[in-house]
Design a protein around this motif. Structure first.
Motif, PDB file in Angstrom:
ATOM      1  N   SER A 324       0.585  -1.076  -0.044  1.00 20.03           N
ATOM      2  CA  SER A 324       0.110   0.049   0.261  1.00 20.03           C
ATOM      3  C   SER A 324       0.854   1.182   0.063  1.00 20.03           C
ATOM      4  O   SER A 324       0.297   2.435  -0.365  1.00 20.03           O
ATOM      5  N   PHE A 325       2.065   1.247   0.427  1.00 22.24           N
ATOM      6  CA  PHE A 325       2.978   2.407   0.340  1.00 22.24           C
ATOM      7  C   PHE A 325       3.422   2.824  -1.093  1.00 22.24           C
ATOM      8  O   PHE A 325       3.971   3.719  -1.371  1.00 22.24           O
ATOM      9  N   ILE A 326       3.175   1.963  -2.010  1.00 20.29           N
ATOM     10  CA  ILE A 326       3.331   2.403  -3.489  1.00 20.29           C
ATOM     11  C   ILE A 326       2.002   3.191  -3.755  1.00 20.29           C
ATOM     12  O   ILE A 326       1.049   2.579  -3.975  1.00 20.29           O
ATOM     13  N   LYS A 327       2.441   4.463  -4.336  1.00 22.68           N
ATOM     14  CA  LYS A 327       1.359   5.284  -4.529  1.00 22.68           C
ATOM     15  C   LYS A 327       0.890   5.493  -6.028  1.00 22.68           C
ATOM     16  O   LYS A 327      -0.270   5.627  -6.380  1.00 22.68           O
ATOM     17  N   LEU A 340       6.609   6.417  -4.153  1.00 21.51           N
ATOM     18  CA  LEU A 340       6.381   5.706  -2.643  1.00 21.51           C
ATOM     19  C   LEU A 340       5.860   6.836  -1.924  1.00 21.51           C
ATOM     20  O   LEU A 340       5.955   7.747  -2.056  1.00 21.51           O
ATOM     21  N   ASP A 341       5.453   6.296  -0.899  1.00 17.43           N
ATOM     22  CA  ASP A 341       4.914   7.381   0.278  1.00 17.43           C
ATOM     23  C   ASP A 341       6.091   7.759   1.340  1.00 17.43           C
ATOM     24  O   ASP A 341       5.850   8.332   2.284  1.00 17.43           O
ATOM     25  N   PHE A 342       7.323   7.055   0.859  1.00 12.62           N
ATOM     26  CA  PHE A 342       8.484   7.630   1.722  1.00 12.62           C
ATOM     27  C   PHE A 342       9.596   7.724   0.788  1.00 12.62           C
ATOM     28  O   PHE A 342       9.729   7.303  -0.059  1.00 12.62           O
ATOM     29  N   ILE A 361      14.412   9.526  -7.599  1.00 13.66           N
ATOM     30  CA  ILE A 361      14.334  11.331  -8.128  1.00 13.66           C
ATOM     31  C   ILE A 361      13.480  11.647  -7.500  1.00 13.66           C
ATOM     32  O   ILE A 361      12.143  10.981  -6.946  1.00 13.66           O
ATOM     33  N   GLN A 362      13.579  13.062  -7.068  1.00 15.61           N
ATOM     34  CA  GLN A 362      12.257  13.823  -6.397  1.00 15.61           C
ATOM     35  C   GLN A 362      12.024  13.133  -4.984  1.00 15.61           C
ATOM     36  O   GLN A 362      10.845  13.164  -4.543  1.00 15.61           O
ATOM     37  N   GLU A 363      13.074  12.534  -4.477  1.00 15.10           N
ATOM     38  CA  GLU A 363      13.051  11.795  -3.185  1.00 15.10           C
ATOM     39  C   GLU A 363      12.182  10.416  -3.189  1.00 15.10           C
ATOM     40  O   GLU A 363      12.546   9.440  -2.565  1.00 15.10           O
TER      41      GLU A 363
END
Ligand SMILES: *Cc1c(COP(=O)(O)O)cnc(C)c1O
Length: 393
Positions: A324-327, A340-342, A361-363
């Motif tokens: 679920s952390f894959i957005k 990702l959400d992290f 990229i972009q964190e």
């Protein structure tokens, strides 16, 4: 001192590098100085389309380096002309200017658009509209054109004449348009910005607005051109053509080269003495680039890119269902992003430990830009690796 300590002692600290020293590569694999093998999903940042140590490159390099490497642009040389003809015959463009990098190609495009507008509108138009989140290079003009504060920080005064609008937003573009605007500069897909794909209608609207106002439409295809999306040029997916297009990264599979392509209407504004580059389009790099691009077009590389891109994207979508952390999963062909959400750094490091090179990229966006010759089995291996890394965290 070991290799990395020496690097830290003798070189500028401009790059935040991963702690590996790569010494050789073949196809989609690379090896470090300790003999550890990695499957490469960075591909020299969308450069090594035909993989590492490609015989296409080695043979072209050998043949041409034994004939002629460099003579300057005071003279005609054959590989340069052949490459220009190839690019014109495979694109919307009428003419090509060669340089050595993406930033330089964009510099040339900025100069050409300004010069066209100055000639035609007597100095009244010089503003270039650029996109938030864009990336166009690190020279003063191209970083001024880049819509990311972190890239501009500390380099004031920036070059004047750039105006930023949100990407994929037609009304924002319309609001920013006035009689001082000479060009719109954008990427057909934002690469460094996080693999952001605009709507088809958006690019078509940009085209229409530019036509209506005689504003130059510049597409920066430095990252997504040369086959990356499954078409030779990314704008082919959108049913439009630009007035000016810039290319670099994959053009010669790793040799430094860039190009600006334009239609006759605009190319005429660059006459003798208006722009130049000592190394631009040497016989050596253009001979390699011609072989590389021909191979991409004629030997099924685009077809493989489309097929493998779909397969890969489906695999990433499956992972998204599981974790679920894959957005978000996005991209076209073989430029794919997983948001990702992290922060993704630790995923990159864990993949590296397991023998896979990816980048972030972009964190929060993992970006996959492997060689376009990648095989199904290699994609499966990465998907398995991601699955096991995601399970561990
Ligand atoms: C990499 C990149 C550039 C800059 O290219 P350099 O060769 O590093 O100067 C410009 N535009 C886009 C879209 C890029 O991805």
């Amino acid at each position: 001192m070991d290799t990395i300590e020496r690097a830290d002692k003798y070189m500028f600290k401009t790059y935040k590098r991963y702690p590996v020293v790569l010494v050789k590569g073949k196809g989609c694999k690379v090896w470090d100085e300790h003999g550890k093998e990695y499957l490469d999903f960075v591909g020299g940042i969308a450069v090594c389309a035909l993989g590492h140590s490609s015989s296409i490159v080695t043979e072209a390099l050998k043949e041409q380096s034994e004939k002629l490497v460099h003579v300057s642009n005071l003279f005609y040389t054959k590989p340069q002309i052949e490459l220009a003809q190839f690019l014109v015959e495979h694109s919307f463009a009428d003419r090509v200017f060669f340089c050595n990098s993406g930033a330089e190609a964009n510099e040339a495009a900025i100069k050409l658009a300004r010069r066209y507008a100055n000639e035609k509108f007597g100095g009244k138009r010089n503003i270039i509209i650029s996109m938030e989140g864009s990336f166009h290079g690190r020279t003063m003009a191209t970083l001024s054109a880049t819509g990311q504060k972190k890239i501009q920080n500390g380099f004031d005064p920036l070059l004047q004449g750039f105006r930023f609008v949100p990407f994929n937003d037609v009304s924002a573009l319309n609001r920013a348009m006035d009689e001082s605007v000479c060009a719109v500069l954008l990427e057909p897909i934002q690469g460094e910005g996080g693999v952001i794909c605009p709507d088809k209608e958006y690019l078509q609207e940009v085209r229409r607005i530019c036509n209506e106002r005689d504003v130059v439409m510049i597409l920066d295809e430095v990252q997504v051109g040369c086959g990356r999306t499954g078409k030779l040029f990314a704008h082919e997916h959108y049913g439009i053509t630009p007035d000016i297009m810039t290319l670099a990264k994959a053009m010669a599979n790793g040799l430094p080269i860039g190009a600006m392509l334009a239609t006759e209407k605009f190319s005429d504004s660059f006459g003798p003495g208006t722009h130049a580059s000592t190394f631009g389009g040497t016989p050596l790099v253009t001979a390699v680039s011609l072989r590389v691009l021909k191979f991409i077009v004629e030997q099924g590389v685009l077809e493989n890119c489309i097929k493998m891109g779909e397969y890969f994207k489906n695999g990433l979508e499956e992972l998204k269902k599981k974790f679920s952390f894959i957005k978000d999963i996005r991209g076209k062909g073989l430029i794919l992003g997983m948001e990702l959400d992290f922060a993704g750094d630790k995923i990159v490091m864990k993949c590296m430990e397991k023998g896979f090179l990816i980048n972030c990229i972009q964190e929060k966006v993992l970006r996959f830009i492997p060689p376009l010759i990648i095989k199904k089995e290699e994609i499966d291996m990465l998907l398995e690796c991601l699955d096991s890394v995601f399970k561990e965290i």
